[in-house]
Design a protein around this motif. Sequence first.
Motif, PDB file in Angstrom:
ATOM      1  N   UNK A   1       0.854  -1.140  -0.164  1.00 41.90           N
ATOM      2  CA  UNK A   1       0.107   0.105  -0.008  1.00 41.90           C
ATOM      3  C   UNK A   1       0.724   1.089  -0.110  1.00 41.90           C
ATOM      4  N   UNK A   2       2.022   1.012   0.788  1.00 40.98           N
ATOM      5  CA  UNK A   2       3.203   2.440   0.675  1.00 40.98           C
ATOM      6  C   UNK A   2       3.741   2.499  -0.826  1.00 40.98           C
ATOM      7  N   UNK A   3       3.844   1.439  -1.421  1.00 39.36           N
ATOM      8  CA  UNK A   3       4.438   1.351  -2.921  1.00 39.36           C
ATOM      9  C   UNK A   3       3.265   2.137  -3.650  1.00 39.36           C
ATOM     10  N   UNK A   4       1.823   1.727  -3.346  1.00 37.45           N
ATOM     11  CA  UNK A   4       0.911   2.231  -4.320  1.00 37.45           C
ATOM     12  C   UNK A   4       0.830   3.740  -4.380  1.00 37.45           C
ATOM     13  N   UNK A   5       0.684   4.299  -2.669  1.00 38.89           N
ATOM     14  CA  UNK A   5       0.674   5.587  -2.586  1.00 38.89           C
ATOM     15  C   UNK A   5       2.040   6.317  -3.133  1.00 38.89           C
ATOM     16  N   UNK A   6       3.032   5.902  -3.011  1.00 39.26           N
ATOM     17  CA  UNK A   6       4.202   6.405  -3.561  1.00 39.26           C
ATOM     18  C   UNK A   6       4.132   6.637  -5.073  1.00 39.26           C
ATOM     19  N   UNK A   7       3.768   5.573  -5.527  1.00 40.94           N
ATOM     20  CA  UNK A   7       3.452   5.569  -7.148  1.00 40.94           C
ATOM     21  C   UNK A   7       2.550   6.670  -7.500  1.00 40.94           C
ATOM     22  N   UNK A   8       1.470   6.482  -6.698  1.00 42.91           N
ATOM     23  CA  UNK A   8       0.184   7.489  -7.031  1.00 42.91           C
ATOM     24  C   UNK A   8       0.657   8.856  -6.889  1.00 42.91           C
ATOM     25  N   UNK A   9       1.501   9.133  -5.874  1.00 39.63           N
ATOM     26  CA  UNK A   9       2.168  10.630  -5.792  1.00 39.63           C
ATOM     27  C   UNK A   9       2.854  10.950  -6.902  1.00 39.63           C
ATOM     28  N   UNK A  10       3.868  10.157  -7.387  1.00 41.16           N
ATOM     29  CA  UNK A  10       4.751  10.245  -8.279  1.00 41.16           C
ATOM     30  C   UNK A  10       4.072  10.387  -9.667  1.00 41.16           C
ATOM     31  N   UNK A  11       2.883   9.745 -10.043  1.00 42.26           N
ATOM     32  CA  UNK A  11       2.064   9.889 -11.086  1.00 42.26           C
ATOM     33  C   UNK A  11       1.537  11.197 -11.099  1.00 42.26           C
ATOM     34  N   UNK A  12       0.901  11.456 -10.141  1.00 43.08           N
ATOM     35  CA  UNK A  12       0.028  12.855  -9.946  1.00 43.08           C
ATOM     36  C   UNK A  12       1.265  14.051 -10.029  1.00 43.08           C
ATOM     37  N   UNK A  13       2.310  14.043  -9.487  1.00 40.56           N
ATOM     38  CA  UNK A  13       3.396  14.970  -9.365  1.00 40.56           C
ATOM     39  C   UNK A  13       3.935  14.887 -10.844  1.00 40.56           C
ATOM     40  N   UNK A  14       3.935  14.064 -11.834  1.00 44.23           N
ATOM     41  CA  UNK A  14       4.529  14.153 -13.017  1.00 44.23           C
ATOM     42  C   UNK A  14       3.490  14.728 -13.808  1.00 44.23           C
ATOM     43  N   UNK A  15       2.143  14.320 -13.732  1.00 42.92           N
ATOM     44  CA  UNK A  15       1.255  14.814 -14.739  1.00 42.92           C
ATOM     45  C   UNK A  15       0.831  16.585 -14.386  1.00 42.92           C
ATOM     46  N   UNK A  16       0.990  17.056 -13.196  1.00 46.38           N
ATOM     47  CA  UNK A  16       1.073  18.251 -12.629  1.00 46.38           C
ATOM     48  C   UNK A  16       1.995  19.192 -13.237  1.00 46.38           C
ATOM     49  N   UNK A  17       3.175  18.496 -13.414  1.00 49.06           N
ATOM     50  CA  UNK A  17       4.408  19.322 -14.212  1.00 49.06           C
ATOM     51  C   UNK A  17       4.016  19.581 -15.372  1.00 49.06           C
ATOM     52  N   UNK A  18       3.279  18.440 -16.156  1.00 44.20           N
ATOM     53  CA  UNK A  18       2.916  18.588 -17.562  1.00 44.20           C
ATOM     54  C   UNK A  18       1.792  19.607 -17.664  1.00 44.20           C
ATOM     55  N   UNK A  19       0.790  19.884 -16.617  1.00 45.49           N
ATOM     56  CA  UNK A  19      -0.318  20.643 -16.849  1.00 45.49           C
ATOM     57  C   UNK A  19       0.308  21.912 -16.609  1.00 45.49           C
ATOM     58  N   UNK A  20       1.390  22.250 -15.745  1.00 47.21           N
ATOM     59  CA  UNK A  20       1.926  23.550 -15.481  1.00 47.21           C
ATOM     60  C   UNK A  20       2.555  23.973 -16.779  1.00 47.21           C
ATOM     61  N   UNK A  21       3.382  23.185 -17.449  1.00 46.04           N
ATOM     62  CA  UNK A  21       4.103  23.730 -18.725  1.00 46.04           C
ATOM     63  C   UNK A  21       2.928  24.058 -19.550  1.00 46.04           C
TER      64      UNK A  21
END
Length: 161
Positions: free
Chosen positions: A4-24
């Motif tokens: 579950x920690x792996x899932x949460x970490x992966x989820x945060x990483x995915x959201x973080x990456x998507x948000x960088x793309x949104x900002x750009x």
Amino acid sequence: MSSSDDYVGERHRTLYTIWIAVILLIVVPWSTFQGHPHWQYVGWVPFVSPPFPFRDVVLNTLLFMPFGYWRTKLAGYSRVEVSRTLAFPFALSVGAEVAQIFSHGRFASATDVTCNLAGTIWGTCWARRGAGHDNQDSRTAAGAASGRHKATPTAASDSEG
């Protein structure tokens, strides 16, 4: 580390990456880029130089709050990681503002960079708060443990005088 920690970490990483793309996608002037600069339209002094629409202040701040939140959740809360969390949006913001110097439809502004960093800081605080970190207690406890802060007087020592 649990799955579950792996899932949460992966989820945060995915959201973080998507948000960088949104900002750009939002801050870079993709369609109005020109081959010559517009230095006369640069707002050099935050919150003083025009253009200074309040709406942009709010939107720039809100745009970077998720960035600070997800980056902090991924990287941690140490001073080094928080410094890195602030360094990346600073570079991203300055890069976007430089690109806007070459735009007919956008105006580079130090106010935007300032608001982007404020949003990142608020997002970082939001992540820390959600993790149960109380900044005042953790600073005091860390300082007392390292000997940097003097111990506060106890009730017994106060009554001796």
